[in-house]
Design a protein around this motif. Sequence first.
Motif, mmCIF file in Angstrom:
data_model
loop_
_atom_site.group_PDB
_atom_site.id
_atom_site.type_symbol
_atom_site.label_atom_id
_atom_site.label_comp_id
_atom_site.label_asym_id
_atom_site.label_seq_id
_atom_site.Cartn_x
_atom_site.Cartn_y
_atom_site.Cartn_z
ATOM 1 N N PHE A 44 68.851 49.196 -43.787
ATOM 2 C CA PHE A 44 67.692 49.944 -43.300
ATOM 3 C C PHE A 44 67.049 49.233 -42.111
ATOM 4 O O PHE A 44 66.619 49.858 -41.134
ATOM 5 N N TYR A 45 66.972 47.919 -42.165
ATOM 6 C CA TYR A 45 66.364 47.134 -41.092
ATOM 7 C C TYR A 45 67.337 46.844 -39.948
ATOM 8 O O TYR A 45 66.914 46.477 -38.850
ATOM 9 N N ALA A 46 68.625 46.990 -40.182
ATOM 10 C CA ALA A 46 69.657 46.448 -39.291
ATOM 11 C C ALA A 46 69.572 46.910 -37.846
ATOM 12 O O ALA A 46 69.723 46.110 -36.917
ATOM 13 N N GLN A 47 69.326 48.201 -37.609
ATOM 14 C CA GLN A 47 69.346 48.752 -36.251
ATOM 15 C C GLN A 47 67.998 49.345 -35.840
ATOM 16 O O GLN A 47 67.935 50.271 -35.031
ATOM 17 N N GLY A 48 66.940 48.788 -36.401
ATOM 18 C CA GLY A 48 65.607 49.228 -36.005
ATOM 19 C C GLY A 48 65.331 50.684 -36.303
ATOM 20 O O GLY A 48 65.646 51.207 -37.375
ATOM 21 N N GLU A 49 64.748 51.381 -35.315
ATOM 22 C CA GLU A 49 64.358 52.776 -35.496
ATOM 23 C C GLU A 49 65.555 53.651 -35.874
ATOM 24 O O GLU A 49 65.436 54.563 -36.701
ATOM 25 N N MET A 159 66.303 39.882 -42.259
ATOM 26 C CA MET A 159 66.157 41.297 -41.901
ATOM 27 C C MET A 159 64.737 41.634 -41.464
ATOM 28 O O MET A 159 64.504 42.680 -40.843
ATOM 29 N N GLU A 160 63.757 40.754 -41.795
ATOM 30 C CA GLU A 160 62.358 41.006 -41.448
ATOM 31 C C GLU A 160 61.884 40.192 -40.247
ATOM 32 O O GLU A 160 60.713 40.253 -39.879
ATOM 33 N N ASP A 161 62.768 39.449 -39.610
ATOM 34 C CA ASP A 161 62.405 38.466 -38.589
ATOM 35 C C ASP A 161 62.038 39.150 -37.264
ATOM 36 O O ASP A 161 62.889 39.755 -36.601
ATOM 37 N N ILE A 162 60.775 39.043 -36.879
ATOM 38 C CA ILE A 162 60.325 39.681 -35.639
ATOM 39 C C ILE A 162 60.841 38.951 -34.400
ATOM 40 O O ILE A 162 60.833 39.512 -33.302
ATOM 41 N N ARG A 163 61.324 37.714 -34.555
ATOM 42 C CA ARG A 163 61.919 37.013 -33.409
ATOM 43 C C ARG A 163 63.249 37.654 -33.028
ATOM 44 O O ARG A 163 63.623 37.673 -31.855
ATOM 45 N N LYS A 164 63.955 38.181 -34.019
ATOM 46 C CA LYS A 164 65.226 38.852 -33.761
ATOM 47 C C LYS A 164 65.022 40.299 -33.308
ATOM 48 O O LYS A 164 65.855 40.856 -32.589
ATOM 49 N N ASP A 165 63.933 40.888 -33.761
ATOM 50 C CA ASP A 165 63.651 42.275 -33.395
ATOM 51 C C ASP A 165 62.141 42.416 -33.195
ATOM 52 O O ASP A 165 61.412 42.792 -34.128
ATOM 53 N N PRO A 166 61.628 42.122 -31.989
ATOM 54 C CA PRO A 166 60.189 42.202 -31.723
ATOM 55 C C PRO A 166 59.587 43.580 -31.990
ATOM 56 O O PRO A 166 58.383 43.700 -32.252
#
Length: 241
Positions: A44-49, A159-166
């Motif tokens: 669910f988190y893998a590819q963002g939106e 999967m929750e890391d905002i550094r990987k996905d701002p």
Amino acid sequence: MVSIIFVNAPIGAGKTSLTRMLVADLGTKGFYEEVDKIPMLKEFYAQGEESRNDLSFALQIAFLNYRFGQLREGLHLAERGIVNTVYDSSLISDALMSFNLYKRGEFPEVMYNLYVSLNQNMVSDVAGHPFNGYPDLIVFLDIPFDLMLDHISKRGRDMEDIRKDPKLVDYYYSVWNTYNSWYDSFGQAPVVRVDMSKYDFVNNLSDRNTVLNLIEQKLVDLGKLTQDEFDKIKAKRDKEV
């Protein structure tokens, strides 16, 4: 006395930690959100939106099934008068997460409406137990957004890391805002608000006792805990210090 308690809060607020403390304090049964039992969450988190849009319905159905099983077990226990139950998340929380995805345009309307209908049908009859969907008490952890992000970071889930996905920051803010809006308008069950900017019940013993006393006094007020039981719980805590 048997009671059902939901701990409700956005991501990373401390729901599981507080549930464990309440379970130990009250001698009750706890139900926890075990991430490993919902493997789809990582996808669910893998590819963002994009992945949220693709998997929103499937993920929320997985959570619905998971929570339903927990609730059914808890109601069976309550029927037998054996234990109280404390849940670190709930169908109320799942409905809020689903609604947030819908508001963001990441949960297609047809599928969202189907999810809501299924949620309502399941809650109305939990394995033969009439249930209106609301517990005896909800504990709401009211956490500032910056502190929520700090908690999420410290628990270290990739999967929750905002550094990987701002872009996750925007998603987290929408979740935080949805929960605060829920608190401002909810009136179907008693709610105890815990100000997380004031109390650090994980790292500060005095704060922990204050928060537990706040919740347990509310149970006394609701007739779900006797004053004598409450006094014994506090005395036991004092001995353990």
